[in-house]
Design a protein around this motif. Structure first.
Motif, PDB file in Angstrom:
ATOM      1  N   LYS A 163      74.686  68.285  42.592  1.00 14.63           N
ATOM      2  CA  LYS A 163      75.713  67.424  43.187  1.00 14.63           C
ATOM      3  C   LYS A 163      76.521  66.648  42.150  1.00 14.63           C
ATOM      4  O   LYS A 163      77.669  66.279  42.412  1.00 14.63           O
TER       5      LYS A 163
ATOM      6  N   LEU B 156      68.738  66.935  50.719  1.00 16.39           N
ATOM      7  CA  LEU B 156      68.717  68.072  49.813  1.00 16.39           C
ATOM      8  C   LEU B 156      67.793  69.174  50.312  1.00 16.39           C
ATOM      9  O   LEU B 156      68.114  70.369  50.231  1.00 16.39           O
TER      10      LEU B 156
ATOM     11  N   LEU C 183      63.480  65.573  45.394  1.00 13.89           N
ATOM     12  CA  LEU C 183      64.299  66.036  46.510  1.00 13.89           C
ATOM     13  C   LEU C 183      64.198  65.062  47.675  1.00 13.89           C
ATOM     14  O   LEU C 183      63.093  64.756  48.137  1.00 13.89           O
TER      15      LEU C 183
ATOM     16  N   ALA D 177      70.060  66.936  42.884  1.00  8.28           N
ATOM     17  CA  ALA D 177      70.932  65.766  42.847  1.00  8.28           C
ATOM     18  C   ALA D 177      71.796  65.713  41.595  1.00  8.28           C
ATOM     19  O   ALA D 177      72.976  65.348  41.652  1.00  8.28           O
TER      20      ALA D 177
END
Length: 275
Positions: free
Chosen positions: A81, A183, A179, A52
């Protein structure tokens, strides 16, 4: 043109085209991504598994600005991300500076307990940063002063829950370790792509060859392809993704290159055929 590239002369360097700022920015990206990979390895997180966020602490505002300019390179290299910055390492780690009794005992004898007590009352993150920068720190205890060198202490760093951390010379890079389902599924999709690409290579296919990919259906693959099927098709040049239902007698055409592998404790079988 020359008969061979090996017979050609070296091109003349145009020093006016060298972008010193870009070179410095890229050096910063390389340093931070190296620490990011170390943080991943500390948590046993493969690069194919998207994460993330990465959180970075640099030494100054100029270095932070360099990373912001080339942010996408960091995100792509670390497969995360988002990137954010912190100016307080205590947000990510708990830090304790432990004075070695052997070294300091030899230097100061009975002064060691006083040093240990005095150091425990100081800001541990600030103290650690000074030692990590190579500074010898003067500790005042009960009216006396003691010089404590970096080799006299151990900086113990414990990541906060949900982070894995790597740091060096004032830089700190942390990746999130939690997660969610999206993901996890994207990580599975990337692993599936890797396996299909290896099948293509082993089958001697050209890089531009289109294929049909056959995948033994399961609840796991059904969910992955429902969300990331377009990504798998694009990355592997698959014109079709055929999900085979063994309970209905489905099977891939005979003699196709195929592979079986474990994914989340389940056996996944994939076969490919040139279109």
């Amino acid at each position: 043109s020359p008969d061979s590239i090996h017979l050609a002369r070296w091109p003349q360097v145009n020093f006016d085209l060298i972008d010193e700022q870009l070179s410095a920015d890229m050096a910063m990206v390389q340093h931070v991504t190296s620490l990011g990979h170390a943080a991943r390895q500390n948590a046993n997180l493969k690069v194919r598994q998207p994460l993330a966020q990465v959180v970075v602490r640099t030494r100054n505002a100029e270095e932070e600005a360099a990373l912001r300019r080339l942010q996408q390179f960091v995100l792509d290299e670390l497969n995360v991300k988002a990137m954010s910055f912190t100016h307080a390492g205590g947000d990510l780690v708990d830090v304790v500076v432990f004075p070695y009794p052997k070294q300091l005992g030899q230097k100061y004898g009975k002064g060691y307990p006083k040093i240990r007590q005095a150091m425990s009352g100081l800001d541990q993150a600030e103290l650690a940063a000074r030692f990590q920068a190579g500074e010898t720190v003067e500790i005042e205890a009960e009216g006396e002063r003691y010089a404590v060198a970096p080799e006299d202490v151990e900086v113990r760093v414990t990541p906060r829950a949900g982070f894995s951390v790597a740091q060096e010379a004032g830089y700190l890079v942390a990746v999130t370790t939690e997660l969610d389902q999206a993901l996890i599924q994207e990580g599975y999709a990337r692993e599936l792509v890797r396996r299909i690409q290896q099948l293509r290579k082993d089958a001697g296919l050209e890089i531009s060859d289109r294929i049909v990919t056959y995948i033994a259906d399961s609840d796991l693959m059904h969910e992955v392809l429902a969300h990331f099927g377009a990504y798998v098709r694009e990355e592997t040049l698959s014109v079709e993704l055929v999900q085979l239902h063994a309970t209905q007698g489905d099977q891939a055409p005979e003699n196709l290159p195929h592979v079986s592998f474990d994914l989340d404790g389940k056996t996944i079988t994939v076969a490919i055929g040139k279109k």
